[in-house]
Scaffold this motif. Structure first.
Motif, PDB file in Angstrom:
ATOM      1  N   ALA A  95      23.800   6.255 -38.807  1.00 36.87           N
ATOM      2  CA  ALA A  95      24.334   6.146 -37.562  1.00 36.87           C
ATOM      3  C   ALA A  95      23.177   6.662 -36.386  1.00 36.87           C
ATOM      4  N   LEU A  96      22.348   7.427 -36.880  1.00 39.73           N
ATOM      5  CA  LEU A  96      21.349   8.021 -36.027  1.00 39.73           C
ATOM      6  C   LEU A  96      20.189   6.669 -35.722  1.00 39.73           C
ATOM      7  N   ALA A  97      20.055   6.135 -36.697  1.00 39.67           N
ATOM      8  CA  ALA A  97      18.872   5.114 -36.842  1.00 39.67           C
ATOM      9  C   ALA A  97      19.609   4.055 -35.957  1.00 39.67           C
ATOM     10  N   ILE A  98      20.616   3.745 -35.905  1.00 41.48           N
ATOM     11  CA  ILE A  98      21.059   2.697 -35.228  1.00 41.48           C
ATOM     12  C   ILE A  98      21.082   3.141 -33.722  1.00 41.48           C
ATOM     13  N   GLU A  99      21.501   4.305 -33.218  1.00 42.06           N
ATOM     14  CA  GLU A  99      21.406   4.786 -31.940  1.00 42.06           C
ATOM     15  C   GLU A  99      19.819   4.869 -31.466  1.00 42.06           C
ATOM     16  N   GLN A 100      18.928   4.867 -32.442  1.00 41.62           N
ATOM     17  CA  GLN A 100      17.692   4.855 -31.883  1.00 41.62           C
ATOM     18  C   GLN A 100      16.950   3.383 -31.850  1.00 41.62           C
ATOM     19  N   LYS A 101      18.102   2.348 -31.984  1.00 41.38           N
ATOM     20  CA  LYS A 101      17.727   1.006 -31.894  1.00 41.38           C
ATOM     21  C   LYS A 101      16.834   0.339 -33.021  1.00 41.38           C
ATOM     22  N   VAL A 102      17.019   0.904 -34.499  1.00 44.03           N
ATOM     23  CA  VAL A 102      16.733   0.239 -35.484  1.00 44.03           C
ATOM     24  C   VAL A 102      17.547  -0.832 -35.633  1.00 44.03           C
ATOM     25  N   PRO A 103      17.482  -2.158 -35.884  1.00 39.13           N
ATOM     26  CA  PRO A 103      18.129  -3.094 -35.905  1.00 39.13           C
ATOM     27  C   PRO A 103      19.103  -3.077 -36.946  1.00 39.13           C
ATOM     28  N   THR A 104      20.392  -3.378 -36.746  1.00 39.47           N
ATOM     29  CA  THR A 104      21.423  -3.249 -37.739  1.00 39.47           C
ATOM     30  C   THR A 104      21.474  -3.747 -39.044  1.00 39.47           C
ATOM     31  N   SER A 154      15.306  -8.154 -38.416  1.00 41.96           N
ATOM     32  CA  SER A 154      14.162  -7.974 -37.347  1.00 41.96           C
ATOM     33  C   SER A 154      13.825  -6.444 -37.449  1.00 41.96           C
ATOM     34  N   PHE A 155      12.620  -6.145 -36.716  1.00 39.40           N
ATOM     35  CA  PHE A 155      12.003  -4.756 -36.973  1.00 39.40           C
ATOM     36  C   PHE A 155      12.391  -3.812 -35.814  1.00 39.40           C
ATOM     37  N   GLY A 156      12.496  -4.478 -34.595  1.00 41.11           N
ATOM     38  CA  GLY A 156      12.652  -3.802 -33.248  1.00 41.11           C
ATOM     39  C   GLY A 156      11.594  -2.769 -32.970  1.00 41.11           C
ATOM     40  N   THR A 157      12.311  -1.945 -32.039  1.00 40.58           N
ATOM     41  CA  THR A 157      10.970  -1.114 -31.204  1.00 40.58           C
ATOM     42  C   THR A 157      11.506   0.421 -31.432  1.00 40.58           C
ATOM     43  N   ALA A 158      12.233   0.876 -32.335  1.00 39.86           N
ATOM     44  CA  ALA A 158      12.532   2.159 -32.552  1.00 39.86           C
ATOM     45  C   ALA A 158      11.448   2.984 -32.929  1.00 39.86           C
ATOM     46  N   PRO A 159      11.308   4.238 -32.664  1.00 38.50           N
ATOM     47  CA  PRO A 159      10.290   5.279 -33.182  1.00 38.50           C
ATOM     48  C   PRO A 159      10.145   5.227 -34.665  1.00 38.50           C
ATOM     49  N   ALA A 160       8.922   5.378 -35.134  1.00 34.09           N
ATOM     50  CA  ALA A 160       8.724   5.392 -36.438  1.00 34.09           C
ATOM     51  C   ALA A 160       9.445   6.041 -37.551  1.00 34.09           C
ATOM     52  N   TRP A 161       9.927   7.447 -36.781  1.00 34.60           N
ATOM     53  CA  TRP A 161      10.792   8.371 -37.802  1.00 34.60           C
ATOM     54  C   TRP A 161      12.442   7.756 -37.862  1.00 34.60           C
ATOM     55  N   ALA A 162      12.831   6.956 -36.907  1.00 31.15           N
ATOM     56  CA  ALA A 162      14.067   6.658 -37.173  1.00 31.15           C
ATOM     57  C   ALA A 162      13.769   5.465 -38.363  1.00 31.15           C
ATOM     58  N   TYR A 163      12.836   4.847 -38.551  1.00 28.55           N
ATOM     59  CA  TYR A 163      12.878   3.740 -39.733  1.00 28.55           C
ATOM     60  C   TYR A 163      12.677   4.492 -41.051  1.00 28.55           C
ATOM     61  N   GLY A 164      12.163   5.704 -40.829  1.00 27.71           N
ATOM     62  CA  GLY A 164      11.935   6.535 -42.196  1.00 27.71           C
ATOM     63  C   GLY A 164      13.412   7.129 -42.435  1.00 27.71           C
ATOM     64  N   LEU A 165      14.190   7.542 -41.429  1.00 27.25           N
ATOM     65  CA  LEU A 165      15.282   8.117 -41.695  1.00 27.25           C
ATOM     66  C   LEU A 165      16.414   7.149 -42.355  1.00 27.25           C
ATOM     67  N   THR A 166      16.162   6.036 -42.142  1.00 25.33           N
ATOM     68  CA  THR A 166      17.219   4.945 -42.782  1.00 25.33           C
ATOM     69  C   THR A 166      16.805   4.968 -44.386  1.00 25.33           C
ATOM     70  N   ILE A 167      15.639   5.081 -44.575  1.00 24.68           N
ATOM     71  CA  ILE A 167      15.115   5.039 -46.229  1.00 24.68           C
ATOM     72  C   ILE A 167      15.536   6.285 -46.733  1.00 24.68           C
ATOM     73  N   ALA A 168      15.362   7.757 -46.017  1.00 20.48           N
ATOM     74  CA  ALA A 168      15.704   8.892 -46.307  1.00 20.48           C
ATOM     75  C   ALA A 168      17.068   8.910 -46.778  1.00 20.48           C
TER      76      ALA A 168
END
Length: 298
Positions: A95-104, A154-168
């Motif tokens: 949920a936080l990753a999506i709020e940070q604009k990581v593509p759904t 798509s990869f979007g423009t979210a901060p790098a930590w948000a992408y890592g958050l989805t994997i974590a």
């Protein structure tokens, strides 16, 4: 934890048990899209998750207290930890990753690679080795998921930590699933453990939602319909069947059914919201079905 030999005996004596559980798991796991589609139009993601977990836990609470063994403090602590991992960190992380604009679409793809992580952890942690045929099925299922998800990636423009958050978040849930399968704490009925997981999640989601504003839910039919769907199907059906299946079958076999979540979600969207159904999606669905069937073979 259920004895593996006993689990195998149960599965042999009831050949339809796994197909029935797998079907229910796929329906429940993929249905979260429907509830979120309705409810998220009226509330923030954290507020939605707070009310979803709170209502789910409160409904189960009288049954958890009245039916089953008395809940001991050690068991309560252990199940609360599972709740933090499998509910708060897993759902909240996405949920936080999506709020940070990581593509759904990317978040959904990473979430749906959960069975691959569980398969990788099952051998070193549980000693449950996949056969060559099952690994081939896993590869085919992953390919099917990628095809289904292709149009929405798509990869979007979210901060790098948000992408890592989805994997974590995905890896945390995979770890929780494997530990749940391995645990040596006294057996606790699913309705009791699920109640603890949900109430633990509700406290933490409530704190997050409170920092964003009010905890008062919106009064609307869309929010009510979405919440009912999330509680009854995406929570009770999905989590209860998942935990029950983990007690009876190898973790990698159980999680493989989740590969079908994206294509079945696609069917939900087509039936309920008239979203397009393409030949590419149907090809991915067929490929995923073949892969899940191969992975489910002992």
């Amino acid at each position: 934890m259920t004895d593996p030999a006993r689990s195998a005996t149960t599965a042999r004596h009831h050949p339809m048990l796994w197909p029935v559980l797998a079907t229910l798991l796929i329906i429940g796991w993929s249905s979260g899209f429907v509830g979120i589609r309705y409810a998220s139009q009226e509330a923030s993601v954290m507020l939605l998750l707070f009310w979803r977990t709170l209502i789910s836990g409160i409904i189960l609470l009288p049954f958890a207290l009245a039916i089953g063994p008395r809940i001991q403090l050690d068991a309560l602590k252990g199940q609360a930890l599972f709740g933090i991992m499998s509910v708060f960190l897993y759902l909240g992380g996405f949920a936080l990753a999506i709020e940070q604009k990581v593509p759904t679409g990317l978040v959904a793809l990473i979430a749906d690679l959960l069975p691959l992580a569980i398969a990788a952890l099952s051998h070193p942690v549980l000693g449950e080795r996949l056969s060559a045929r099952q690994w081939q099925g896993t590869a085919i299922a992953v390919a099917g998921v990628l095809i289904v998800s292709l149009d929405s990636l798509s990869f979007g423009t979210a901060p790098a930590w948000a992408y890592g958050l989805t994997i974590a978040s995905m890896i945390i849930f995979a770890g929780a699933s494997v530990v749940y399968r391995r645990r040596k704490t006294p057996h606790m009925p699913v309705h009791q453990s699920l109640c603890i997981h949900m109430l633990t999640g509700s406290v933490l989601f409530g704190l997050c939602a409170w920092t964003q504003g009010s905890l008062v839910p919106p009064i609307s039919s869309k929010f009510a319909i979405g919440m009912a769907w999330l509680v009854l199907i995406a929570t009770y059906l999905a989590y209860a069947v998942y935990y029950t299946s983990l007690r009876l079958f190898p973790a990698a076999k159980v999680s493989a059914a989740i590969y079908l979540s994206p294509p079945v979600t696609m069917l939900w969207a087509w039936i309920l919201f008239s979203e397009p159904l393409t030949l590419t999606m149907l090809t991915g669905l067929a490929l995923t079905l073949i892969g899940v069937w191969m992975t489910s073979q002992d």
